[in-house]
Motif scaffolding. Structure first.
Motif, PDB file in Angstrom:
ATOM      1  N   ASP A  41      17.974  66.362  67.934  1.00 19.84           N
ATOM      2  CA  ASP A  41      17.727  66.137  66.509  1.00 19.84           C
ATOM      3  C   ASP A  41      18.724  65.134  65.953  1.00 19.84           C
ATOM      4  OD1 ASP A  41      15.690  67.990  66.517  1.00 19.84           O
ATOM      5  OD2 ASP A  41      16.900  69.612  65.658  1.00 19.84           O
ATOM      6  N   SER A  42      18.257  64.283  65.065  1.00 22.74           N
ATOM      7  CA  SER A  42      19.174  63.395  64.341  1.00 22.74           C
ATOM      8  C   SER A  42      20.019  64.248  63.408  1.00 22.74           C
ATOM      9  CB  SER A  42      18.403  62.357  63.527  1.00 22.74           C
ATOM     10  OG  SER A  42      17.693  61.486  64.378  1.00 22.74           O
ATOM     11  N   PRO A  43      21.333  64.085  63.401  1.00 25.14           N
ATOM     12  CA  PRO A  43      22.193  64.946  62.586  1.00 25.14           C
ATOM     13  C   PRO A  43      21.973  64.718  61.091  1.00 25.14           C
ATOM     14  CG  PRO A  43      23.456  63.142  63.499  1.00 25.14           C
ATOM     15  CD  PRO A  43      22.096  63.065  64.133  1.00 25.14           C
ATOM     16  N   ALA A  44      22.505  65.652  60.303  1.00 25.02           N
ATOM     17  CA  ALA A  44      22.372  65.562  58.848  1.00 25.02           C
ATOM     18  C   ALA A  44      23.015  64.295  58.309  1.00 25.02           C
ATOM     19  CB  ALA A  44      22.980  66.805  58.202  1.00 25.02           C
ATOM     20  N   SER A  45      24.051  63.817  58.985  1.00 25.97           N
ATOM     21  CA  SER A  45      24.717  62.593  58.511  1.00 25.97           C
ATOM     22  C   SER A  45      23.752  61.415  58.489  1.00 25.97           C
ATOM     23  CB  SER A  45      25.933  62.284  59.392  1.00 25.97           C
ATOM     24  OG  SER A  45      25.535  62.152  60.754  1.00 25.97           O
ATOM     25  N   GLU A  46      22.857  61.354  59.480  1.00 23.85           N
ATOM     26  CA  GLU A  46      21.855  60.283  59.506  1.00 23.85           C
ATOM     27  C   GLU A  46      20.879  60.436  58.337  1.00 23.85           C
ATOM     28  OE1 GLU A  46      21.529  57.622  61.396  1.00 23.85           O
ATOM     29  OE2 GLU A  46      23.382  58.081  62.477  1.00 23.85           O
ATOM     30  N   LEU A  47      20.504  61.679  58.068  1.00 23.87           N
ATOM     31  CA  LEU A  47      19.611  61.948  56.939  1.00 23.87           C
ATOM     32  C   LEU A  47      20.262  61.496  55.636  1.00 23.87           C
ATOM     33  CD1 LEU A  47      17.138  63.245  55.580  1.00 23.87           C
ATOM     34  CD2 LEU A  47      18.296  65.467  55.767  1.00 23.87           C
ATOM     35  N   LEU A  48      21.535  61.768  55.463  1.00 25.59           N
ATOM     36  CA  LEU A  48      22.229  61.394  54.232  1.00 25.59           C
ATOM     37  C   LEU A  48      22.308  59.877  54.079  1.00 25.59           C
ATOM     38  CD1 LEU A  48      25.074  64.070  54.221  1.00 25.59           C
ATOM     39  CD2 LEU A  48      23.094  63.954  52.696  1.00 25.59           C
ATOM     40  N   ARG A  49      22.495  59.168  55.185  1.00 21.13           N
ATOM     41  CA  ARG A  49      22.525  57.709  55.100  1.00 21.13           C
ATOM     42  C   ARG A  49      21.167  57.152  54.650  1.00 21.13           C
ATOM     43  NH1 ARG A  49      26.626  57.848  59.219  1.00 21.13           N
ATOM     44  NH2 ARG A  49      25.115  58.195  60.895  1.00 21.13           N
ATOM     45  N   SER A  50      20.091  57.737  55.192  1.00 22.55           N
ATOM     46  CA  SER A  50      18.763  57.270  54.790  1.00 22.55           C
ATOM     47  C   SER A  50      18.483  57.631  53.327  1.00 22.55           C
ATOM     48  CB  SER A  50      17.682  57.877  55.692  1.00 22.55           C
ATOM     49  OG  SER A  50      17.575  59.272  55.505  1.00 22.55           O
ATOM     50  N   ILE A  51      19.017  58.759  52.860  1.00 24.17           N
ATOM     51  CA  ILE A  51      18.845  59.156  51.457  1.00 24.17           C
ATOM     52  C   ILE A  51      19.570  58.177  50.533  1.00 24.17           C
ATOM     53  CG2 ILE A  51      19.567  60.895  49.753  1.00 24.17           C
ATOM     54  CD1 ILE A  51      18.813  63.038  51.792  1.00 24.17           C
ATOM     55  N   GLU A  52      20.771  57.770  50.916  1.00 23.88           N
ATOM     56  CA  GLU A  52      21.510  56.807  50.104  1.00 23.88           C
ATOM     57  C   GLU A  52      20.745  55.487  49.990  1.00 23.88           C
ATOM     58  OE1 GLU A  52      24.248  57.136  48.210  1.00 23.88           O
ATOM     59  OE2 GLU A  52      23.961  59.259  48.690  1.00 23.88           O
ATOM     60  N   ALA A  53      20.156  55.045  51.080  1.00 22.16           N
ATOM     61  CA  ALA A  53      19.353  53.820  51.051  1.00 22.16           C
ATOM     62  C   ALA A  53      18.136  54.001  50.146  1.00 22.16           C
ATOM     63  CB  ALA A  53      18.928  53.449  52.464  1.00 22.16           C
ATOM     64  N   GLU A  54      17.510  55.178  50.213  1.00 14.63           N
ATOM     65  CA  GLU A  54      16.343  55.469  49.378  1.00 14.63           C
ATOM     66  C   GLU A  54      16.711  55.466  47.902  1.00 14.63           C
ATOM     67  OE1 GLU A  54      13.052  59.046  48.636  1.00 14.63           O
ATOM     68  OE2 GLU A  54      14.438  59.158  50.345  1.00 14.63           O
ATOM     69  N   LYS A  55      17.852  56.035  47.559  1.00 14.53           N
ATOM     70  CA  LYS A  55      18.278  56.074  46.161  1.00 14.53           C
ATOM     71  C   LYS A  55      18.543  54.668  45.625  1.00 14.53           C
ATOM     72  CE  LYS A  55      21.481  59.379  46.651  1.00 14.53           C
ATOM     73  NZ  LYS A  55      22.512  60.362  46.299  1.00 14.53           N
ATOM     74  N   LYS A  56      19.197  53.830  46.430  1.00 17.91           N
ATOM     75  CA  LYS A  56      19.457  52.449  46.000  1.00 17.91           C
ATOM     76  C   LYS A  56      18.148  51.719  45.739  1.00 17.91           C
ATOM     77  CE  LYS A  56      23.922  51.971  48.328  1.00 17.91           C
ATOM     78  NZ  LYS A  56      24.677  51.298  49.432  1.00 17.91           N
ATOM     79  N   ARG A  57      17.162  51.946  46.596  1.00 18.58           N
ATOM     80  CA  ARG A  57      15.865  51.294  46.411  1.00 18.58           C
ATOM     81  C   ARG A  57      15.199  51.772  45.121  1.00 18.58           C
ATOM     82  NH1 ARG A  57      10.987  53.069  47.396  1.00 18.58           N
ATOM     83  NH2 ARG A  57      11.707  54.791  48.731  1.00 18.58           N
ATOM     84  N   LEU A  58      15.260  53.068  44.859  1.00 18.39           N
ATOM     85  CA  LEU A  58      14.618  53.621  43.663  1.00 18.39           C
ATOM     86  C   LEU A  58      15.310  53.158  42.395  1.00 18.39           C
ATOM     87  CD1 LEU A  58      13.946  57.266  44.936  1.00 18.39           C
ATOM     88  CD2 LEU A  58      12.243  55.478  44.540  1.00 18.39           C
ATOM     89  N   VAL A  59      16.630  53.014  42.465  1.00 22.50           N
ATOM     90  CA  VAL A  59      17.373  52.496  41.308  1.00 22.50           C
ATOM     91  C   VAL A  59      16.962  51.052  41.047  1.00 22.50           C
ATOM     92  CG1 VAL A  59      19.649  51.838  40.455  1.00 22.50           C
ATOM     93  CG2 VAL A  59      19.336  54.057  41.573  1.00 22.50           C
ATOM     94  N   LYS A  60      16.860  50.284  42.113  1.00 21.09           N
ATOM     95  CA  LYS A  60      16.487  48.871  41.990  1.00 21.09           C
ATOM     96  C   LYS A  60      15.091  48.736  41.403  1.00 21.09           C
ATOM     97  CE  LYS A  60      16.416  44.578  44.664  1.00 21.09           C
ATOM     98  NZ  LYS A  60      16.620  43.959  46.006  1.00 21.09           N
ATOM     99  N   GLU A  61      14.204  49.684  41.784  1.00 24.25           N
ATOM    100  CA  GLU A  61      12.828  49.663  41.273  1.00 24.25           C
ATOM    101  C   GLU A  61      12.720  50.333  39.904  1.00 24.25           C
ATOM    102  OE1 GLU A  61      10.612  51.629  44.290  1.00 24.25           O
ATOM    103  OE2 GLU A  61      10.792  49.996  45.746  1.00 24.25           O
ATOM    104  N   ARG A  62      13.863  50.768  39.357  1.00 27.93           N
ATOM    105  CA  ARG A  62      13.950  51.430  38.044  1.00 27.93           C
ATOM    106  C   ARG A  62      13.118  52.704  37.966  1.00 27.93           C
ATOM    107  NH1 ARG A  62      13.981  46.418  33.655  1.00 27.93           N
ATOM    108  NH2 ARG A  62      15.828  45.354  34.531  1.00 27.93           N
ATOM    109  N   LYS A  63      13.003  53.374  39.094  1.00 32.04           N
ATOM    110  CA  LYS A  63      12.297  54.664  39.113  1.00 32.04           C
ATOM    111  C   LYS A  63      13.246  55.826  38.846  1.00 32.04           C
ATOM    112  CE  LYS A  63       8.545  53.176  42.150  1.00 32.04           C
ATOM    113  NZ  LYS A  63       7.854  53.396  43.445  1.00 32.04           N
TER     114      LYS A  63
END
Length: 573
Positions: A41-63
């Protein structure tokens, strides 16, 4: 889990065994002990990195708005160590958390009742975890109402304020608007909503939630809520945990249903057996009912509810002449009634009793059941004097003294709580109100109380006055029944449910408070056995009530033992 399986009967039998079992399952899940870990399994740390990238994208899209930086997790924030691949995170790091909008009652009714739009979910529409939300409450928000925040399908709701704070929570299976006392959590990184719901239900999370609560009403601010630390497993393991928890919680539901069915069956069978004992039509066999109860005694009286019903049945059988055998050689009750009439006239002549208005004749339709030979139906006022209390003024009460005034709160079933908020009067007032002094063998009765609770008819037999060195006096709405004969029999007869129902039907007063009048008490219909049989009945009731006391004690002891065994098992896991 293997250890728990060895002690399954204990967990199942203990009063809170199944809720404790749910708690344990959730505890194991949140500690990484419920399902096996997979090193691939990919560790939780990998999940958190992908979440941070997702949040930056959503902020950029003003969502979403740019989230505030959360404090780093320190060792003091970690209540226990986690399995490999897991990680402690702040709740706000993995989801967009926001509260809803309030609507006042008049606006809700006039503007949003029965319209089309998104369901509006308030705290009352949320259950305690796995229950579905109540979407059919009749309140909807039109889609063009831009001021309302929307929680989308899959959001996790939790109550954040008031008595339900941290307890009520649930999942949305559609888009909704919701109240301002609720927080919605829309998760990032494809974290399954049910995993976070189970996190909310775990004892560790609830402890953290409680620690973050402030205010008189009790609540948690969003600023505090997003900082609550939670354990985060690898994403694949989250899905395995949810699948396992769903299965185990369903099994707990089945166990709970099984237990409820067993308890309901036990109560129903016991009720049927008692009904057969009390049957007045002669169509049932009392001997068969007694034989059944005797055969299954241990199982029937393993719960206190049945002991309560047994106490009621004992009293009912007693006043029907079914508890002790009759003796045809004894003087009938009609002879005792002649003596009572003579004694009553003597008291009136001596100024110790007042002349009362004649009581109505007893009509055949008033009689609830037939009596054995030698018994008589009488009205309570014909075999006793009934005295209402005196309206003592509260400003005359003293904190200490020799003469205590008994108020409603001092009288409980079979108990005079003279130590409960005692008040006293001085010697002069006691002398002036000597007619309201309690006598030995008086039956005290409360005549006012809460209608729904049926707590306006408590009776207690006075065995001594003075009591604890204090002479007792009757306050208003506390009455005394002064029987011409065996008071202990009357005290027990007054507690029979069908007779109490009769007097309750006469109560006056408001929707909440009920009052019983002296006139109604005087007309109360009761059965009177021969004097000698009264004595046998009282002795038998006392004997059987002692047995009921023993049963209650045994149930309490067994319950405590089960709880202790369950605690010991839980402590080893």
């Amino acid at each position: 889990m293997e250890l728990l399986g060895q002690h399954f009967d204990t967990a199942f039998s203990a009063p809170d065994g199944i809720p404790r079992l749910r708690e344990l399952i959730l505890k194991l899940a949140m500690q990484g002990k419920l399902v096996p870990q997979d090193p691939n399994d990919s560790p939780a740390s990998e999940l958190l990195r992908s979440i941070e990238a997702e949040k930056k994208r959503l902020v950029k899209e003003r969502k979403i708005k740019a989230p505030k930086t959360l404090p780093e997790i320190t060792a003091s924030d970690e209540p226990y160590s986690l399995s490999h691949g897991w990680q402690w995170v702040r709740l706000g790091a993995i989801g967009n958390i926001f509260n809803g909008n309030s609507i006042n009652a008049s606006e809700k009714k006039s503007k949003y009742a029965g319209v089309e739009g998104l369901p509006y979910i308030a705290t009352k529409d949320v259950g305690y975890g796995l229950d579905p939300l109540d979407y059919d409450n009749g309140i909807c928000i039109p889609l063009d109402e831009e001021k309302f925040r929307i929680a989308h399908q899959g959001a996790v709701l939790i109550c954040a304020e008031g008595g339900s704070a941290g307890k009520k929570c649930g999942l949305t299976d559609r888009d909704i608007c919701f109240g301002n006392k609720l927080f919605a959590n829309e998760l990032y990184g494809q974290i399954p909503s049910r995993f976070i719901l189970y996190v909310y239900l775990s004892s560790a999370f609830r402890a953290s939630f409680t620690a973050a609560m402030t205010g008189i009403i009790g609540g948690v601010s969003i600023a505090k809520f997003v900082e609550i630390p939670i354990p985060l497993p690898p994403l694949d393991e989250q899905h395995r945990i949810v699948a396992k928890l769903d299965k185990l919680m369903a099994q707990c539901d089945a166990l709970e249903n099984l237990r409820n069915e067993r308890e309901n069956k036990r109560l129903a069978i016991h009720t049927a057996a008692l009904s057969q004992l009390i049957d007045t039509t002669g169509n049932s066999s009392a001997d068969d009912a007694w034989a059944f109860i005797t055969k299954h005694f241990g199982d029937l009286y393993a719960v206190k509810e049945n002991v309560v019903e047994l106490r009621k049945a004992i009293l009912q059988l007693a006043v029907m002449g079914k508890l002790v055998p009759q003796d045809p050689s004894e003087l009938p009750a009609s002879e005792a009634l002649k003596d009572i009439e003579t004694e009553k006239n003597r008291r009136i002549k001596g100024g110790k009793a007042k002349t009362s208005n004649p009581l109505p004749d007893i009509k055949p339709e008033e009689i609830p059941f037939s009596l054995p030979a030698g018994w008589e139906w009488v009205r309570l006022g014909s075999v006793s004097d009934i005295i209402g209390g005196y309206a003592y003024k509260s400003n005359l009460f003293k904190d200490e003294g020799r003469y205590q005034v008994l108020r409603l709160g001092n009288i409980r079933p079979d108990l005079i709580r003279s130590e409960e908020n005692p008040v006293y009067i001085d010697d002069d007032l006691a002398s002036q109100t000597d007619a309201f002094k309690v006598l030995e063998n008086d039956i005290l009765i409360t005549m006012t109380g809460t209608r729904e609770k049926r707590d306006y008819l408590y009776t207690a037999l006075v065995k001594q006055n003075p009591l604890n060195g204090k002479y007792l006096y009757l306050n208003q709405r506390v009455g005394a029944i002064r029987a011409y004969g065996l008071s202990s029999y009357f005290d027990k007869a007054l507690k029979v449910e069908c007779f109490k129902d009769e007097i309750f039907s006469t109560a006056t007063g408001s929707a909440n408070q009920a009052n019983i009048g002296i006139s109604a008490l005087r007309e109360w219909l009761l059965p009177i056995p021969p004097i000698a049989e009264q004595q046998r009945i009282v002795a038998k009731i006392d004997q059987l009530m002692t047995l009921c006391d023993t049963l209650d004690q045994q149930i309490t002891a067994a319950t405590q033992k089960q709880a202790a065994l369950l605690d010991a098992v839980m402590a080893q896991i």
